[in-house]
Write a protein that holds these residues in place. Structure first.
Motif, PDB file in Angstrom:
ATOM      1  N   PHE A 133      -4.214  -5.720  -4.689  1.00  8.30           N
ATOM      2  CA  PHE A 133      -4.600  -6.221  -3.370  1.00  8.30           C
ATOM      3  C   PHE A 133      -4.159  -5.157  -2.371  1.00  8.30           C
ATOM      4  CE2 PHE A 133      -4.018  -9.856  -6.092  1.00  8.30           C
ATOM      5  CZ  PHE A 133      -5.097 -10.668  -5.789  1.00  8.30           C
ATOM      6  N   SER A 134      -5.109  -4.493  -1.721  1.00  9.65           N
ATOM      7  CA  SER A 134      -4.791  -3.335  -0.898  1.00  9.65           C
ATOM      8  C   SER A 134      -5.621  -3.327   0.373  1.00  9.65           C
ATOM      9  CB  SER A 134      -5.070  -2.068  -1.721  1.00  9.65           C
ATOM     10  OG  SER A 134      -4.737  -0.917  -1.009  1.00  9.65           O
ATOM     11  N   ASN A 135      -5.038  -2.748   1.439  1.00  7.07           N
ATOM     12  CA  ASN A 135      -5.726  -2.584   2.723  1.00  7.07           C
ATOM     13  C   ASN A 135      -6.252  -3.921   3.242  1.00  7.07           C
ATOM     14  OD1 ASN A 135      -5.378   0.300   2.705  1.00  7.07           O
ATOM     15  ND2 ASN A 135      -6.936   0.344   1.100  1.00  7.07           N
TER      16      ASN A 135
ATOM     17  N   PHE B  63       0.570  -5.199  -4.516  1.00  9.49           N
ATOM     18  CA  PHE B  63       0.209  -5.518  -3.133  1.00  9.49           C
ATOM     19  C   PHE B  63       0.604  -4.303  -2.294  1.00  9.49           C
ATOM     20  CE2 PHE B  63       1.013  -9.622  -5.101  1.00  9.49           C
ATOM     21  CZ  PHE B  63      -0.026 -10.406  -4.626  1.00  9.49           C
ATOM     22  N   GLU B  64      -0.357  -3.710  -1.571  1.00  9.93           N
ATOM     23  CA  GLU B  64      -0.004  -2.531  -0.771  1.00  9.93           C
ATOM     24  C   GLU B  64      -0.881  -2.411   0.469  1.00  9.93           C
ATOM     25  OE1 GLU B  64      -0.502   1.165  -2.834  1.00  9.93           O
ATOM     26  OE2 GLU B  64      -2.596   0.800  -3.289  1.00  9.93           O
ATOM     27  N   ASN B  65      -0.313  -1.703   1.462  1.00 11.64           N
ATOM     28  CA  ASN B  65      -1.007  -1.434   2.723  1.00 11.64           C
ATOM     29  C   ASN B  65      -1.558  -2.719   3.332  1.00 11.64           C
ATOM     30  OD1 ASN B  65      -0.538   1.354   2.422  1.00 11.64           O
ATOM     31  ND2 ASN B  65      -2.361   1.554   1.147  1.00 11.64           N
TER      32      ASN B  65
ATOM     33  N   PRO C   9       5.025  -4.828  -7.530  1.00 10.49           N
ATOM     34  CA  PRO C   9       5.471  -4.069  -6.367  1.00 10.49           C
ATOM     35  C   PRO C   9       4.740  -4.515  -5.089  1.00 10.49           C
ATOM     36  CG  PRO C   9       4.012  -2.725  -7.716  1.00 10.49           C
ATOM     37  CD  PRO C   9       4.107  -4.076  -8.372  1.00 10.49           C
ATOM     38  N   PHE C  10       5.498  -4.510  -3.996  1.00 10.97           N
ATOM     39  CA  PHE C  10       4.965  -4.776  -2.657  1.00 10.97           C
ATOM     40  C   PHE C  10       5.255  -3.508  -1.856  1.00 10.97           C
ATOM     41  CE2 PHE C  10       6.338  -8.692  -4.583  1.00 10.97           C
ATOM     42  CZ  PHE C  10       5.345  -9.595  -4.297  1.00 10.97           C
ATOM     43  N   ARG C  11       4.225  -2.770  -1.457  1.00  9.63           N
ATOM     44  CA  ARG C  11       4.421  -1.472  -0.822  1.00  9.63           C
ATOM     45  C   ARG C  11       3.710  -1.386   0.523  1.00  9.63           C
ATOM     46  NH1 ARG C  11       2.758   1.538  -6.205  1.00  9.63           N
ATOM     47  NH2 ARG C  11       4.712   1.415  -7.338  1.00  9.63           N
ATOM     48  N   SER C  12       4.391  -0.776   1.469  1.00  9.05           N
ATOM     49  CA  SER C  12       3.809  -0.505   2.797  1.00  9.05           C
ATOM     50  C   SER C  12       3.219  -1.770   3.401  1.00  9.05           C
ATOM     51  CB  SER C  12       2.747   0.596   2.708  1.00  9.05           C
ATOM     52  OG  SER C  12       3.330   1.788   2.233  1.00  9.05           O
TER      53      SER C  12
ATOM     54  N   LEU D 100      10.762  -7.220  -9.275  1.00  8.93           N
ATOM     55  CA  LEU D 100       9.939  -7.114  -8.075  1.00  8.93           C
ATOM     56  C   LEU D 100      10.458  -5.957  -7.240  1.00  8.93           C
ATOM     57  CD1 LEU D 100       9.866 -10.872  -6.977  1.00  8.93           C
ATOM     58  CD2 LEU D 100       8.335  -9.706  -8.583  1.00  8.93           C
ATOM     59  N   LEU D 101       9.560  -5.141  -6.722  1.00  5.13           N
ATOM     60  CA  LEU D 101       9.919  -4.020  -5.869  1.00  5.13           C
ATOM     61  C   LEU D 101       9.315  -4.226  -4.484  1.00  5.13           C
ATOM     62  CD1 LEU D 101      10.926  -1.106  -5.243  1.00  5.13           C
ATOM     63  CD2 LEU D 101       8.714  -0.313  -6.131  1.00  5.13           C
TER      64      LEU D 101
END
Length: 194
Positions: free
Chosen positions: A13-15, A50-52, A82-85, A107-108
């Motif tokens: 899941f991004s942007n 999950f990011e951005n 991971p959960f990023r940005s 989880l990160l």
């Protein structure tokens, strides 16, 4: 994600922008367990990115083994996520909860910025745990029955927050929790607290 039975895995899941939601990212392994004799089989949730993301929700993060119920003895895993940005804005407690075996694990949270505002429903002196009050804890993050939770380059800020907030973290029964290069601000009149 996670209502029903089976496996949810290998997703990205991004942007994404979520705006005006009650909940942001919700992962639930067992939904309404009391309505199923012997308990619902549940969903295993793993290897998801999950990011951005920008999340404007009352409760940006809610990862739990049961929906609005006390932790179970044994649930399916939530792991390797991971959960990023992510920039998140919320007014309720964010929850990471596993079962008694610590089924929520690995989880990160990397480059996650949480801004807490409001919080009129927060209750500083809650009685014993009840599933329907978990999001009313007087902390930005309530983390219970987990292992291998990592926070890297994360921030928690408080903006026009209610005086009911007491601390950034409330932890119970966690193993291998790591924080690196994080800026955890305390609520006005409160503490960071671990």
């Amino acid at each position: 994600l996670g209502v029903g039975t089976g496996i949810i895995r290998d997703c990205v899941f991004s942007n994404i922008t979520m705006d005006g939601c009650q909940y942001g990212i919700v992962l639930v392994t067992t939904f309404w367990p009391d309505q199923f004799p012997g308990g619902a089989p549940g969903v295993e949730i793993h290897d998801i990115l999950f990011e951005n993301m920008i999340i404007r929700a009352e409760m940006p993060f809610y990862l739990t083994d049961t929906w609005k119920s006390p932790p179970r003895q044994q649930s399916k895993d939530i792991r390797n996520i991971p959960f990023r940005s992510i920039h998140a804005f919320g007014s309720r407690t964010n929850v990471l909860q596993g079962d008694s075996r610590c089924s929520t694990k690995n989880l990160l949270f990397s480059d996650v910025r949480l801004t807490v505002a409001g919080g009129g429903q927060i209750q500083p002196d809650l009685p014993e745990y009840r599933g329907d009050n978990v999001y009313k804890r007087p902390c930005a993050w309530y983390i219970v029955n987990t292992k291998q939770i990592y926070f890297r380059n994360c921030t928690c800020l408080w903006e026009t927050a209610s005086r009911s907030w007491r601390q950034t973290f409330l932890l119970d029964h966690n193993f291998a929790l790591e924080m690196d290069h994080c800026d955890w601000r305390a609520p006005d009149g409160g503490m960071t607290g671990l």
